[in-house]
Design a protein around this motif. Structure first.
Motif, short mmCIF file in Angstrom:
data_model
loop_
_atom_site.label_atom_id
_atom_site.label_comp_id
_atom_site.label_asym_id
_atom_site.label_seq_id
_atom_site.Cartn_x
_atom_site.Cartn_y
_atom_site.Cartn_z
N ALA A 451 0.60 -1.06 0.22
CA ALA A 451 -0.09 -0.19 0.56
C ALA A 451 0.77 1.35 -0.41
CB ALA A 451 -1.00 0.14 1.20
N LEU A 452 1.60 1.39 0.74
CA LEU A 452 3.02 2.07 0.69
C LEU A 452 3.20 2.45 -0.75
CD1 LEU A 452 3.84 4.07 2.98
CD2 LEU A 452 6.50 2.83 3.20
N GLU A 453 4.35 1.73 -1.50
CA GLU A 453 4.75 1.63 -2.38
C GLU A 453 3.95 1.65 -3.03
OE1 GLU A 453 7.64 1.67 -2.68
OE2 GLU A 453 8.36 0.59 -1.31
N VAL A 454 2.74 1.41 -3.89
CA VAL A 454 1.61 1.83 -4.47
C VAL A 454 1.60 3.88 -4.75
CG1 VAL A 454 -0.87 1.72 -5.57
CG2 VAL A 454 0.24 -0.11 -4.76
N SER A 455 1.85 4.25 -2.62
CA SER A 455 1.12 5.28 -2.62
C SER A 455 2.21 6.29 -3.13
CB SER A 455 1.15 6.00 -1.11
OG SER A 455 1.39 7.15 -0.79
N ASN A 456 3.61 5.49 -3.51
CA ASN A 456 4.72 6.70 -3.40
C ASN A 456 4.47 6.56 -4.98
OD1 ASN A 456 5.47 7.10 -1.02
ND2 ASN A 456 6.86 5.43 -0.72
N ALA A 457 4.04 5.57 -5.59
CA ALA A 457 3.94 5.22 -7.07
C ALA A 457 3.51 6.26 -7.47
CB ALA A 457 3.59 3.90 -7.67
N LEU A 458 2.13 6.11 -7.29
CA LEU A 458 0.68 7.76 -7.28
C LEU A 458 1.51 9.14 -7.42
CD1 LEU A 458 -2.32 6.31 -6.31
CD2 LEU A 458 -1.81 6.51 -7.93
N ARG A 459 2.28 8.85 -6.17
CA ARG A 459 2.67 10.66 -5.76
C ARG A 459 3.54 11.24 -6.76
NH1 ARG A 459 4.23 10.96 -0.05
NH2 ARG A 459 1.97 10.49 0.13
N TYR A 460 5.43 10.31 -7.28
CA TYR A 460 5.98 10.83 -7.26
C TYR A 460 5.88 10.33 -9.02
CZ TYR A 460 7.54 10.79 -3.14
OH TYR A 460 7.30 11.42 -1.55
N GLN A 461 4.70 9.22 -9.81
CA GLN A 461 4.69 8.83 -10.73
C GLN A 461 5.49 8.56 -11.27
OE1 GLN A 461 3.92 12.65 -13.61
NE2 GLN A 461 1.84 11.85 -12.48
N ARG A 462 5.59 6.89 -10.70
CA ARG A 462 7.25 5.90 -11.16
C ARG A 462 5.81 4.53 -11.02
NH1 ARG A 462 9.14 5.87 -5.13
NH2 ARG A 462 10.42 8.39 -4.94
N LEU A 565 2.81 8.45 -15.32
CA LEU A 565 2.14 9.48 -16.09
C LEU A 565 1.27 9.27 -17.08
CD1 LEU A 565 5.68 10.52 -18.51
CD2 LEU A 565 5.12 11.68 -15.73
N GLN A 566 -0.27 9.07 -16.01
CA GLN A 566 -1.27 9.02 -16.52
C GLN A 566 -2.12 9.05 -15.82
OE1 GLN A 566 -1.09 4.25 -17.11
NE2 GLN A 566 -3.05 4.21 -16.27
N LYS A 567 -3.91 9.40 -15.66
CA LYS A 567 -4.28 9.45 -14.76
C LYS A 567 -5.17 8.75 -13.73
CE LYS A 567 -7.99 12.69 -14.58
NZ LYS A 567 -8.82 12.35 -13.43
N MET A 568 -4.29 8.81 -12.82
CA MET A 568 -4.81 7.14 -11.75
C MET A 568 -5.38 7.61 -10.94
SD MET A 568 -0.93 6.07 -10.58
CE MET A 568 -0.27 6.33 -11.94
N PRO A 569 -6.35 6.82 -9.92
CA PRO A 569 -6.98 6.62 -9.00
C PRO A 569 -6.72 7.93 -7.70
CG PRO A 569 -6.69 4.99 -9.28
CD PRO A 569 -6.34 5.52 -10.26
N ALA A 570 -7.27 8.80 -6.63
CA ALA A 570 -6.60 9.11 -5.88
C ALA A 570 -6.30 8.12 -4.31
CB ALA A 570 -7.41 10.14 -4.98
N ASP A 571 -7.21 6.89 -4.55
CA ASP A 571 -6.74 5.81 -3.85
C ASP A 571 -6.51 4.56 -3.60
OD1 ASP A 571 -7.63 4.29 -1.94
OD2 ASP A 571 -10.01 4.71 -1.22
N SER A 572 -5.00 5.02 -2.97
CA SER A 572 -4.37 4.07 -3.31
C SER A 572 -4.28 2.66 -2.62
CB SER A 572 -2.61 4.72 -2.83
OG SER A 572 -2.67 4.49 -1.03
#
Ligand SMILES: Nc1nc2c(ncn2[C@@H]2O[C@H](COP(=O)(O)OP(=O)(O)OP(=O)(O)O)[C@@H](O)[C@H]2O)c(=O)[nH]1
Length: 607
Positions: A451-462, A565-572
């Motif tokens: 969950a933490l990794e997904v959240s970071n991936a969203l924040r930093y678009q990785r 770099l794509q539009k992602m859901p806000a909820d990780s």
């Protein structure tokens, strides 16, 4: 509770106890030296204990009917070598003592007398030249104290004779102390010289008392210090009250005598109290009753002095006996107990023994049974207070050392326990996160970390990729070769595949033979290469069957990549669930397609 041994400090403390007592004994001897210094060392005044110079007569002299003056020339003078204790006192309270003053060269001659019991009139050449207290013509008097006297002798130049009219209702009557004839200035100088060291001792003992009292107020184990403090202050007062110097400070011999008597009578009270405190855990049986009995003596004497004709000075002989008996009883009580309190008890017993011997010598010499040897009893008491303060301080110091050692070992143990607890806590945390069999992340720990990794991936678009795989026909392995073999397969495959992953990749056991790997910050093509390599490594693993044959395994892989770099859901959390679900679908798609394969997918947003 097991107390730690403090062998070294124990030995140091015992040595110090002995040493301090030794030092204090030497100190006492040094301090007492000036007081008991022999008069031979000083300018020698004329001491009038010569044969033929003294004579006495019991009762009052006749009075001339014509002149109304004493008839000194009556014939019944009895010669005496020295009138220290005039014999055959009987019921007489009045005695006349005659002195033939020797010839000499003095500018201002005086007689120094420090022992006249109790009231005194001195006559020379028919005149009353000195008076202390009141003696009525009928021979009645009241006790007025025991001062030292300076009697002028200038008027005797004619006859050379002096007459002392002495009153005493004490069991003894006489001039039992020092009598000197010299110039007044010389005699006063001697009073100063003798008084000052005693005053110094009194101040020192007073200081010991004050220190003990302060210790008694601030320390936990206060009884000994308080009793010792009271005894020291009592002694200081007694020593000063009996010092010749006190008369120069305040000319009131009766008050000084009261102070000297009652501080003397109080000594056994403080001794009994101190002993009770010393042996607090198992006090001698006699200590408590002795405390009451010894207190009764001064109280009774005080009451009798106030409400009857009894003079407190008459209590001295009784007190001497009472004191000796009290100290003996206390000594016997301590002797029965000293083994239980170790070296300190032994020292206290030694102190009381020294005290007893010194008091006995003092009394024997005071009653003329042995030669006059000075105030040994006083020095015994001074020694006792110094020694018991030293023993108390050493005992207190020993307790401090023990306490310090206990605190130190307690702190050490607490630190050790804290470290062990932290280690256990870490182990527990690790156990709570670890799969018991394969030692990789268990499902709960994987979900938290993922969950933490997904959240970071969203924040930093990785980019990241989720891999899910399931061993094919695993049930068959268990069934064919047993659960132990199945466990070995699971353990070995996780070890081999983990070795292929990077440090930061999350590898977790999702179910029985179902695993998940989260490859973070990994481009899709790199992830695909890694998964192919994992599939290949797994396929090449070989296990030895119990029959000796070789067992190979396969697994079905479902892989979902999340491009950046794509539009992602806000909820990780929701995104992770979707990734897992889509990987699972891909993996089952492989299972359904015949197993042993990989299906790659790109994450598809689910509304
Ligand atoms: N030895 C061992 N077996 C386990 C463990 N956890 C789960 N299993 C077994 O794994 C087997 C899984 O069986 P299935 O779910 O039928 O799957 P499969 O046999 O692998 O078949 P497919 O997945 O369809 O290929 C069960 O028999 C479980 O008892 C484990 O920790 N050790």
């Amino acid at each position: 509770m097991q107390f730690p041994k403090v062998d070294l400090s124990d030995r140091i403390a015992s040595t110090l106890s002995g040493f301090s007592v030794f030092v204090i004994s030497v100190l006492c001897m040094l301090l007492s030296a000036p007081l008991s210094a022999s008069p031979e060392n000083e300018r020698q005044p004329l001491s009038l204990d010569f044969d033929g110079l003294w004579s006495y007569s019991w009762g009052d002299l006749p009075v001339s009917e014509t002149t109304g003056t004493w008839q000194f020339d009556h014939p019944h003078w009895t010669p005496i070598r020295f009138p220290d204790v005039i014999p055959d006192k009987g019921s007489h309270n009045i005695a006349w003592i005659r002195l033939q003053v020797p010839e000499g060269q003095w500018k201002n001659p005086y007689l120094f007398i420090n022992s006249v019991d109790l009231t005194l009139q001195v006559f020379a050449a028919g005149r009353n030249v000195y008076q202390f207290g009141e003696i009525t013509p009928e021979g009645e008097s009241h006790f007025a104290g025991w001062p030292w006297h300076l009697v002028p002798v200038a008027d005797v130049s004619g006859s050379g004779v002096m007459y002392f009219r002495v009153f005493s209702d004490y069991p003894f009557l006489g001039l039992s102390g020092e009598i000197s004839l010299d110039d007044k200035s010389e005699l006063l100088e001697r009073v100063y010289a003798r008084g000052l060291p005693g005053t110094f001792i009194a101040i020192t003992v007073l200081l010991v008392g004050v220190i003990s009292m302060i210790l008694g107020m601030i320390k936990k184990d206060r009884g000994v210090a308080l009793a010792n403090g009271c005894l020291s202050i009592d002694l200081a007062l007694m020593i000063f009250a009996e010092n010749e110097f006190s008369q120069l400070v305040w000319l009131d011999p009766l008050t000084w005598r009261y102070i000297a008597a009652f501080t003397y009578f109080m000594i056994p009270v403080f001794l009994a109290w101190g002993i009770r405190e010393w042996f607090k855990r198992s006090p001698p049986k006699v200590a408590a009753p002795m405390l009451v009995i010894t207190l009764l003596f001064p109280v009774t004497v005080a009451l009798l002095s106030v409400f009857s004709d009894f003079s407190f000075v008459n209590a001295y002989p009784y007190f001497d006996v009472f004191f000796i008996v009290s100290v003996l009883v206390l000594w016997a009580g301590c002797y029965a107990r000293f083994r239980r309190v170790g070296s300190q008890g032994l020292l206290v017993l030694f102190g009381i023994t020294a005290l007893f011997v010194s008091l006995l010598l003092d009394m024997l010499s005071a009653h003329g049974l042995i030669d006059w040897i000075g105030k040994t009893g006083q020095w015994g008491l001074v020694f006792y207070t110094f020694a018991s303060l030293a023993v108390y301080l050493v005992k207190d110091w020993k307790q401090q050392v023990m306490l310090h050692s206990l605190t130190h070992s307690l702190e050490h143990k607490v630190a050790e326990r804290t470290r062990e607890l932290n280690e256990s806590k870490l182990q527990l945390e690790q156990l709570a996160r670890e799969d018991y069999l394969t030692k990789i992340l268990n499902r709960r720990a994987f979900m938290e970390a993922a969950a933490l990794e997904v959240s970071n991936a969203l924040r930093y678009q990785r980019p990241l990729t989720l891999v899910m795989f399931d061993v094919d026909h695993f049930k068959q392995i268990n069934d064919d070769y047993g659960h132990a073999m199945g466990d070995d397969v699971l353990t070995e495959l996780t070890r081999a595949l983990k070795a292929e992953c990077r440090e930061g990749d999350l590898f977790g056991r999702y179910g029985g033979e179902e695993f998940v790997i989260l490859l973070n910050s990994t481009e899709t093509d790199q992830a695909e290469n890694l998964v192919k390599r994992l599939h290949s490594v797994l396929s090449q693993l070989q296990f030895i069957e119990p029959s000796g044959g070789v067992l190979n395994i396969t697994a079905s892989f479902g892989v979902v990549s999340l491009p950046p770099l794509q539009k992602m859901p806000a909820d990780s959390g929701l995104l992770l669930d979707q990734l897992l679900m889509q990987a699972d679908e891909a993996m089952y798609s492989v299972k359904n397609g015949g197993r042993n394969g990989i299906q790659f997918r790109e994450w598809v947003a689910v509304a």
